[in-house]
Design an enzyme around this catalytic site. Sequence first.
Site, PDB file in Angstrom:
ATOM      1  N   HIS A 211      61.222  61.571 -12.758  1.00  0.00           N
ATOM      2  CA  HIS A 211      60.383  62.432 -14.020  1.00  0.00           C
ATOM      3  C   HIS A 211      61.316  63.982 -13.808  1.00  0.00           C
ATOM      4  O   HIS A 211      60.911  63.935 -15.617  1.00  0.00           O
ATOM      5  CB  HIS A 211      58.996  63.069 -13.039  1.00  0.00           C
ATOM      6  CG  HIS A 211      57.842  61.781 -12.835  1.00  0.00           C
ATOM      7  ND1 HIS A 211      57.931  60.867 -11.823  1.00  0.00           N
ATOM      8  CD2 HIS A 211      56.732  61.716 -13.282  1.00  0.00           C
ATOM      9  CE1 HIS A 211      57.175  59.419 -12.311  1.00  0.00           C
ATOM     10  NE2 HIS A 211      56.512  60.082 -12.983  1.00  0.00           N
ATOM     11  N   SER A 212      62.205  64.252 -13.371  1.00  0.00           N
ATOM     12  CA  SER A 212      62.437  65.457 -14.021  1.00  0.00           C
ATOM     13  C   SER A 212      64.261  64.846 -13.974  1.00  0.00           C
ATOM     14  O   SER A 212      64.842  64.720 -13.584  1.00  0.00           O
ATOM     15  CB  SER A 212      63.003  66.849 -13.120  1.00  0.00           C
ATOM     16  OG  SER A 212      63.655  67.166 -12.649  1.00  0.00           O
TER      17      SER A 212
END
Lengths: 101, 130
Positions: free
Chosen positions: B12-13
Site C-alpha cells: 500500500h506504500s
Amino acid sequence: MSTTQEYGSILLTHAVGLHARPSVKLTKLAKGFVARIELAMADNGPWVDAKSIVKVMGTKAPQGTVLYFRAEGADAAEAVQALTELVARDFDEGGGDAASG
Amino acid sequence: MSAAVGIAIVSHSAEVARGTADMVRQMVGDAVPLGHCGGDPDGGLGTSVERILAAIDDAWSEGGVAVLVDLGGAETNSEMAIELLPAERQGKVVICNAPIVEGAVMAATEAWGGASLDQVRATAEELSPP
C-alpha cells in the site's frame, strides 16, 4: 560408487549470528553445489537442509555457536570447505557490523 | 535451465515497496527479475491494478512471477491484475501467502537458485504455516 560424506565445523563469530543476510549468503553458496548439504548447531543434530533459506534462518544461531556441516555427493568436500570458509570470513561482512553494506 | 522466477512486490506504500525491493537487491542481488509498486495513483496509500500490472511486467520471467502483498486490498487488486493478464501469462503468476518483506527475501533466494514457481511460493509460505 561409494558415497562420500564430509563433515566440518566452525565457530560462528559474526556479531549478529545467523540472521537474514548471513543466512541468504550461506544458502546461496550451498545451492551452488550438487551435494546434499545439511547444517546443525550440535554434532548430533538436528540437521537441517543448508539449501533451504527458511530452515537456515530458522536455526537463529547466535554468535558463539559452533556450526556443523555435513555433505554427501560428488562435490561434498568442496562444499564443506567453502561453507566453513564463508563462516570463518564472517560472511565477508567485516566483523558483522550490521550497518555496513 | 529455465529462467529465474521473478518477484513482484505490491504494498500500500511506495516506500515499503521500494524498501522491500532494496532489501532483496542487497541480499540476493540482481540475478532475479524484480518489480515493485505501492500507493494509489493520487500518491496516497493504496494499490492500483495498473501499477500492479506494471510491476508484474518488470518482474516478468518465462519461469513465472511470485507476487508478495501486504494487506487485503493489495491481494484483491493483485488477483484482479492477474485476471487482466494475457491468457498465456495468467497461469504463471501466483500470489504468495507470506509476510511481504520476509517472503520477498525468501522467495528471491529460492528463485536465485533456479527453483520452479511452485518451489518459490512454497518457500515463501513455509514462513507462516497455516
